[in-house]
Design a protein around this motif. Structure first.
Motif, mmCIF file in Angstrom:
data_model
loop_
_atom_site.group_PDB
_atom_site.id
_atom_site.type_symbol
_atom_site.label_atom_id
_atom_site.label_comp_id
_atom_site.label_asym_id
_atom_site.label_seq_id
_atom_site.Cartn_x
_atom_site.Cartn_y
_atom_site.Cartn_z
ATOM 1 N N LEU A 282 11.860 -4.269 -6.255
ATOM 2 C CA LEU A 282 10.910 -3.584 -7.133
ATOM 3 C C LEU A 282 9.599 -3.331 -6.401
ATOM 4 O O LEU A 282 9.067 -4.217 -5.723
ATOM 5 C CB LEU A 282 10.634 -4.425 -8.378
ATOM 6 N N ASN A 283 9.084 -2.115 -6.547
ATOM 7 C CA ASN A 283 7.837 -1.737 -5.893
ATOM 8 C C ASN A 283 6.960 -0.942 -6.852
ATOM 9 O O ASN A 283 7.459 -0.098 -7.603
ATOM 10 C CB ASN A 283 8.099 -0.857 -4.663
ATOM 11 N N MET A 284 5.669 -1.198 -6.807
ATOM 12 C CA MET A 284 4.702 -0.377 -7.504
ATOM 13 C C MET A 284 4.158 0.619 -6.471
ATOM 14 O O MET A 284 3.590 0.212 -5.447
ATOM 15 C CB MET A 284 3.569 -1.232 -8.073
ATOM 16 N N ALA A 285 4.361 1.913 -6.705
ATOM 17 C CA ALA A 285 3.983 2.914 -5.708
ATOM 18 C C ALA A 285 2.496 2.848 -5.407
ATOM 19 O O ALA A 285 1.662 2.778 -6.312
ATOM 20 C CB ALA A 285 4.362 4.308 -6.200
ATOM 21 N N ARG A 286 2.169 2.873 -4.109
ATOM 22 C CA ARG A 286 0.781 2.822 -3.654
ATOM 23 C C ARG A 286 0.513 3.977 -2.693
ATOM 24 O O ARG A 286 1.283 4.235 -1.771
ATOM 25 C CB ARG A 286 0.486 1.495 -2.948
ATOM 26 N N GLU A 287 -0.589 4.638 -2.924
ATOM 27 C CA GLU A 287 -0.985 5.761 -2.087
ATOM 28 C C GLU A 287 -1.222 5.296 -0.641
ATOM 29 O O GLU A 287 -1.875 4.281 -0.395
ATOM 30 C CB GLU A 287 -2.254 6.370 -2.661
ATOM 31 N N GLY A 288 -0.663 6.064 0.313
ATOM 32 C CA GLY A 288 -0.884 5.801 1.718
ATOM 33 C C GLY A 288 0.097 4.817 2.338
ATOM 34 O O GLY A 288 0.077 4.624 3.548
ATOM 35 N N ILE A 289 0.955 4.210 1.530
ATOM 36 C CA ILE A 289 1.911 3.230 2.047
ATOM 37 C C ILE A 289 3.196 3.953 2.471
ATOM 38 O O ILE A 289 3.737 4.777 1.745
ATOM 39 C CB ILE A 289 2.235 2.146 1.009
ATOM 40 N N GLU A 290 3.681 3.615 3.668
ATOM 41 C CA GLU A 290 4.884 4.246 4.208
ATOM 42 C C GLU A 290 6.036 3.253 4.216
ATOM 43 O O GLU A 290 5.850 2.066 4.489
ATOM 44 C CB GLU A 290 4.619 4.739 5.627
ATOM 45 N N TYR A 291 7.222 3.755 3.890
ATOM 46 C CA TYR A 291 8.430 2.924 3.854
ATOM 47 C C TYR A 291 9.513 3.567 4.700
ATOM 48 O O TYR A 291 9.685 4.793 4.691
ATOM 49 C CB TYR A 291 8.943 2.778 2.412
#
Length: 293
Positions: A282-291
């Protein structure tokens, strides 16, 4: 594939000290394939920061897939700076609106009208082309296969499945799972419920086995009671979709504009505690984070 969130907010940009961690720009997701193709999902205000970080010494070949034409998903298009530079190629994809009978070209053309913007569409230096998509029919961007799925929202809305490099991503855009509009005692209740159930099975089959599922999770269950029919999902509906479709990773996005970083931290903590035995990341989307997917 590499996935980077450029905008994770719904409805309206929310800059300020209370949204620094998760970000205040509206919806935009950058996807890079291993061969370097640039695929962009939606063109909210987050697309501006993306454009500022592109290598200005190299020509840009960008493929922008619009889920739907509500403002928070297109308002960054006029500020996508590669459009003003000769030699760049920009392809904008979207559906044919069944009400207006207008193609996706309208999304940019309307914003570049005299009354709304100082530069006209004819003055753009890049080569801009438009592709009208058909639900279920795939298009190719290099080695990437992108397939649109029609999903429930108060305007034509496509979810997109991207398959490339032996990986898959699905983004819902703004999506509220269908619900029964009749009461249990109504004669129409059972046939309508059958249609709702069948449609959910179809959506799950389309998403089945995705490596990353990005869902509209605007509301809590308590908020949804008052906002049913507004066209957005909840954290619980996103989880249901992920479980039923056997998704490997789940990203909640389209954060409500009134959610602070602290609010989102608290919600995320509760979700992790409640679903700690769930075999889905589970992830809460965050601006600027790359996966890496």
């Amino acid at each position: 594939m590499q996935l980077k969130f450029r905008g994770v907010r719904g409805s309206i940009p929310t800059p300020g000290p209370n949204t620094v961690k998760y970000g205040g720009n509206t919806t935009c997701i950058e996807i890079r394939t291993d061969s370097g193709e640039l695929i962009i999902l939606d063109a909210g205000t987050g697309i501006y920061s993306l454009s500022q970080q592109l290598d200005k010494g190299k020509p840009v070949d960008a493929h922008i897939f619009i889920t739907h034409t509500h403002w928070d998903h297109i308002q960054g298009l006029p500020f996508f700076t590669p459009a003003f530079m000769r030699g760049n190629q920009i392809t904008i994809y979207g559906g044919l609106d069944p009400v207006t009978q207008q193609s996706i070209q309208r999304a940019l053309a309307v914003q570049l009208q005299y009354s709304f913007f100082p530069i006209r569409e004819a003055e753009l230096k890049a080569t801009v082309r438009y592709v009208t998509l058909t639900p279920g029919k795939s298009v190719m961007v290099g080695d990437a296969r992108i397939t649109p799925l029609l999903l429930n929202h108060p305007v034509l809305n496509f979810g997109y499945r991207i398959e490339c490099d032996d990986r898959s991503v699905f983004f819902t855009g703004d999506y509220e799972p269908l619900f029964n509009i009749y009461r249990p005692e109504d004669q129409e209740y059972e046939p309508f419920q059958s249609m709702v159930d069948e449609r959910f099975v179809e959506v799950c089959a389309f998403l089945h086995g995705v490596d990353a599922l990005i869902v509209d999770a605007s509301y809590t269950e308590e908020e949804y009671v008052f906002k049913r029919g507004w066209g957005h999902g909840t954290y619980q509906s996103g989880l249901n979709l992920a479980v039923r479709s056997d998704a490997k990773r789940l990203f909640f996005t389209h954060h409500e504009p009134n959610r602070t970083d602290m609010d989102l931290d608290n919600i995320y903590r509760q979700l992790l505690e409640q679903y700690q035995n769930l075999d889905i990341e589970l992830n809460m989307a965050r601006e600027g984070i790359e996966y890496n997917i």
